[in-house]
Motif scaffolding. Structure first.
Motif, PDB file in Angstrom:
ATOM      1  N   ASP A   1     -24.765 -29.408  43.138  1.00  0.00           N
ATOM      2  CA  ASP A   1     -23.798 -28.693  43.960  1.00  0.00           C
ATOM      3  C   ASP A   1     -22.430 -28.686  43.277  1.00  0.00           C
ATOM      4  O   ASP A   1     -22.119 -29.525  42.456  1.00  0.00           O
ATOM      5  CB  ASP A   1     -23.674 -29.363  45.330  1.00  0.00           C
ATOM      6  CG  ASP A   1     -23.242 -30.812  45.213  1.00  0.00           C
ATOM      7  OD1 ASP A   1     -23.706 -31.490  44.269  1.00  0.00           O
ATOM      8  OD2 ASP A   1     -22.443 -31.273  46.038  1.00  0.00           O
ATOM      9  N   GLY A   2     -21.607 -27.710  43.632  1.00  0.00           N
ATOM     10  CA  GLY A   2     -20.238 -27.664  43.151  1.00  0.00           C
ATOM     11  C   GLY A   2     -20.089 -26.977  41.804  1.00  0.00           C
ATOM     12  O   GLY A   2     -21.058 -26.644  41.127  1.00  0.00           O
ATOM     13  N   ALA A   3     -18.823 -26.772  41.434  1.00  0.00           N
ATOM     14  CA  ALA A   3     -18.508 -26.143  40.154  1.00  0.00           C
ATOM     15  C   ALA A   3     -18.762 -27.122  39.012  1.00  0.00           C
ATOM     16  O   ALA A   3     -18.702 -28.340  39.181  1.00  0.00           O
ATOM     17  CB  ALA A   3     -17.048 -25.692  40.153  1.00  0.00           C
ATOM     18  N   VAL A   4     -19.038 -26.565  37.836  1.00  0.00           N
ATOM     19  CA  VAL A   4     -19.352 -27.376  36.656  1.00  0.00           C
ATOM     20  C   VAL A   4     -18.593 -26.838  35.452  1.00  0.00           C
ATOM     21  O   VAL A   4     -18.546 -25.623  35.230  1.00  0.00           O
ATOM     22  CB  VAL A   4     -20.863 -27.387  36.344  1.00  0.00           C
ATOM     23  CG1 VAL A   4     -21.137 -28.189  35.070  1.00  0.00           C
ATOM     24  CG2 VAL A   4     -21.651 -27.964  37.492  1.00  0.00           C
ATOM     25  N   LEU A   5     -17.994 -27.755  34.700  1.00  0.00           N
ATOM     26  CA  LEU A   5     -17.324 -27.420  33.450  1.00  0.00           C
ATOM     27  C   LEU A   5     -17.843 -28.373  32.376  1.00  0.00           C
ATOM     28  O   LEU A   5     -17.745 -29.589  32.528  1.00  0.00           O
ATOM     29  CB  LEU A   5     -15.809 -27.573  33.600  1.00  0.00           C
ATOM     30  CG  LEU A   5     -14.968 -27.505  32.315  1.00  0.00           C
ATOM     31  CD1 LEU A   5     -15.135 -26.150  31.632  1.00  0.00           C
ATOM     32  CD2 LEU A   5     -13.488 -27.772  32.640  1.00  0.00           C
ATOM     33  N   SER A   6     -18.430 -27.822  31.329  1.00  0.00           N
ATOM     34  CA  SER A   6     -18.986 -28.662  30.258  1.00  0.00           C
ATOM     35  C   SER A   6     -18.507 -28.125  28.916  1.00  0.00           C
ATOM     36  O   SER A   6     -18.608 -26.931  28.630  1.00  0.00           O
ATOM     37  CB  SER A   6     -20.517 -28.652  30.306  1.00  0.00           C
ATOM     38  OG  SER A   6     -21.045 -29.585  29.375  1.00  0.00           O
ATOM     39  N   VAL A   7     -17.969 -29.045  28.088  1.00  0.00           N
ATOM     40  CA  VAL A   7     -17.430 -28.654  26.774  1.00  0.00           C
ATOM     41  C   VAL A   7     -18.023 -29.552  25.695  1.00  0.00           C
ATOM     42  O   VAL A   7     -18.311 -30.724  25.935  1.00  0.00           O
ATOM     43  CB  VAL A   7     -15.892 -28.749  26.746  1.00  0.00           C
ATOM     44  CG1 VAL A   7     -15.283 -27.746  27.695  1.00  0.00           C
ATOM     45  CG2 VAL A   7     -15.418 -30.163  27.066  1.00  0.00           C
ATOM     46  N   PRO A   8     -18.230 -29.012  24.487  1.00  0.00           N
ATOM     47  CA  PRO A   8     -18.810 -29.812  23.403  1.00  0.00           C
ATOM     48  C   PRO A   8     -17.795 -30.780  22.798  1.00  0.00           C
ATOM     49  O   PRO A   8     -16.583 -30.565  22.886  1.00  0.00           O
ATOM     50  CB  PRO A   8     -19.232 -28.756  22.375  1.00  0.00           C
ATOM     51  CG  PRO A   8     -18.287 -27.620  22.602  1.00  0.00           C
ATOM     52  CD  PRO A   8     -18.006 -27.608  24.083  1.00  0.00           C
ATOM     53  N   LEU A   9     -18.305 -31.850  22.216  1.00  0.00           N
ATOM     54  CA  LEU A   9     -17.472 -32.823  21.489  1.00  0.00           C
ATOM     55  C   LEU A   9     -17.597 -32.498  20.007  1.00  0.00           C
ATOM     56  O   LEU A   9     -18.543 -32.904  19.346  1.00  0.00           O
ATOM     57  CB  LEU A   9     -17.935 -34.246  21.769  1.00  0.00           C
ATOM     58  CG  LEU A   9     -17.989 -34.670  23.244  1.00  0.00           C
ATOM     59  CD1 LEU A   9     -18.465 -36.116  23.356  1.00  0.00           C
ATOM     60  CD2 LEU A   9     -16.623 -34.500  23.896  1.00  0.00           C
ATOM     61  N   ALA A  10     -16.631 -31.743  19.519  1.00  0.00           N
ATOM     62  CA  ALA A  10     -16.681 -31.297  18.122  1.00  0.00           C
ATOM     63  C   ALA A  10     -15.972 -32.301  17.230  1.00  0.00           C
ATOM     64  O   ALA A  10     -14.777 -32.565  17.420  1.00  0.00           O
ATOM     65  CB  ALA A  10     -16.030 -29.924  17.996  1.00  0.00           C
TER      66      ALA A  10
END
Length: 420
Positions: A114-123
């Motif tokens: 549930d809810g919004a999701v923000l996922s970013v890579p670890l470069a």
């Protein structure tokens, strides 16, 4: 002041506040990570700071390691889902920003239902593959993640990736340094197991040289002089030049010295050594080639036995070479071995040369080995010390200037002298 100008000032003020907040978060995060080298602790600090700054109620930091992706830090009631959004971002390096109930890419499950999701890579620094991913979910106010949140999350991920990269680099360097120190200690111990100098024996001139290819080696030589003035000597080579080879050689040394000190003939010495070491060598997937001899300078009698080692050479004082060969398998190959005894009379001026395959198998730039033919050609009428030095130099020159030594090299030379 016009309404348009007021709106413009408000927008500029809001942007400045956002920028200030971002800089504050990054400054505090950098200060927290500067002295931290535990990877999981670094991940925990980063996900907590990122969640506070973006208003997220849940978070995950997933990192790659040899056995796959793992959850280095979890915030809130969340878990790393195999094949989920976090794994997708970690493997593809693509950022994901999903609103509530918005589906992800085809076949990719949500880590948070549930809810919004923000996922970013670890470069990491450079163009290397992502080290993992930072995922934030479920805004505490029930809203959506904004472009500003994504920008902040990427900035946090950048600092986190740099900290993880630095931590792993430091750990690797520490491990390498620890191994280097251990190898230096092992090499120092191994050097003490070799004779500090050849024995002074009436009627014989002796010289030896041992040059390991690595810090520790698998080559070994030794001398034992009995009460009658006879000198027994041995040259051996354990497969490989690792710490395991060096440890096995230390075990072999103890057995060989014991058998030689008891006055046993060379064939008996090798038989006892094979019996004592066979099981250990088999378990270690190692074997040992060894040549053992006993020389009486008073009579010139040389007794010997060979356990799969390079046959030594004798150069007669008048010229010409004699190869000393005798049947016998390498130690650790067969449980029961009959080592054939051999004998030869050395005349004054005759020189015996023992060597390991690191000499003859030195490979030149053209791929050709130094070989036995060159060994014989170089084995001239030289004193023992000059002989071992010349042969080593010739072998290295064949390999080429600046080339790495591919195998341990050991040389032992014994010359019979006139006695009063």
């Amino acid at each position: 002041m016009t309404e348009a100008l007021e709106r413009q000032l408000e927008e500029m003020t809001a942007e400045l506040l956002d920028r200030y907040e971002e800089l504050t978060v990054l400054y505090e995060l950098g200060a927290s990570l500067a002295s931290e080298f535990d990877v999981d602790r670094i991940a925990e600090i980063a996900v907590r700071r990122a969640a506070e700054a973006t208003g997220a109620g849940k978070g995950i930091v997933a990192l790659e390691r040899e056995d796959g992706l793992y959850a280095a830090a979890l915030l809130g009631a969340v878990r790393l889902t195999p094949g989920g959004l976090t794994e997708y971002v970690a493997r593809t390096g693509r950022e994901l920003l999903l609103h509530e109930d918005e589906p992800g890419p085809d076949g990719v499950a949500r880590d948070v239902a549930d809810g919004a999701v923000l996922s970013v890579p670890l470069a990491p620094p450079g163009d290397a593959s992502p080290l993992g991913a930072l995922t934030l979910a479920t805004k505490t106010n029930g809203g959506r993640f904004s472009a500003g949140d994504a920008k902040l999350a990427n900035a946090v991920a950048s600092q986190l990736a740099a900290a993880v990269y630095r931590s792993r680099l430091v750990s690797s360097l520490r491990a390498t340094e620890a191994v280097r120190r251990e190898l230096e200690i092992a090499a120092g111990i191994q050097r003490t197991l070799l004779p500090s100098a050849p024995p002074a024996v009436e009627g014989a001139e002796i010289a030896a040289l041992c040059m390991p290819a690595a810090n520790v080696g698998g080559d070994y030589y030794d001398f034992v002089v009995d009460g009658d003035g006879r000198v027994s000597f041995v040259i051996a080579d354990v497969a490989g030049h690792s710490i395991g080879s060096a440890l096995m050689m230390a075990m072999a040394r103890s057995i060989l010295r014991r058998e030689l000190a008891e006055g046993n003939d060379p064939a008996s010495v090798l038989g006892a050594t094979n019996g004592a070491l066979f099981d250990d060598l088999v378990r270690s997937a190692l074997f040992l080639t060894v040549f053992c001899a006993r020389f009486d300078p008073a009579t010139g009698l040389l007794e010997y036995a060979n356990g799969g080692h390079n046959p030594p050479l004798v150069r007669r004082s008048g010229g010409g070479h004699v190869e000393l060969d005798a049947d016998g398998a390498a130690v650790g190959i067969l449980r029961d071995v009959d080592f054939e005894p051999g004998a030869l009379a050395l005349d004054p001026g005759d020189t015996l040369l023992l060597y390991t395959d690191g000499v003859t198998e030195a490979i030149g730039p053209d791929g050709e080995q130094f070989g036995e033919e060159r060994l014989r050609a170089t084995f001239g009428d030289l004193r023992p010390q000059e002989l071992v030095d010349t042969l080593y130099s010739a072998s290295r020159a064949h390999a080429g200037v600046g080339s790495a030594q591919g195998d341990d090299v050991t040389l032992v030379a014994v010359r019979r002298e006139e006695t009063a």
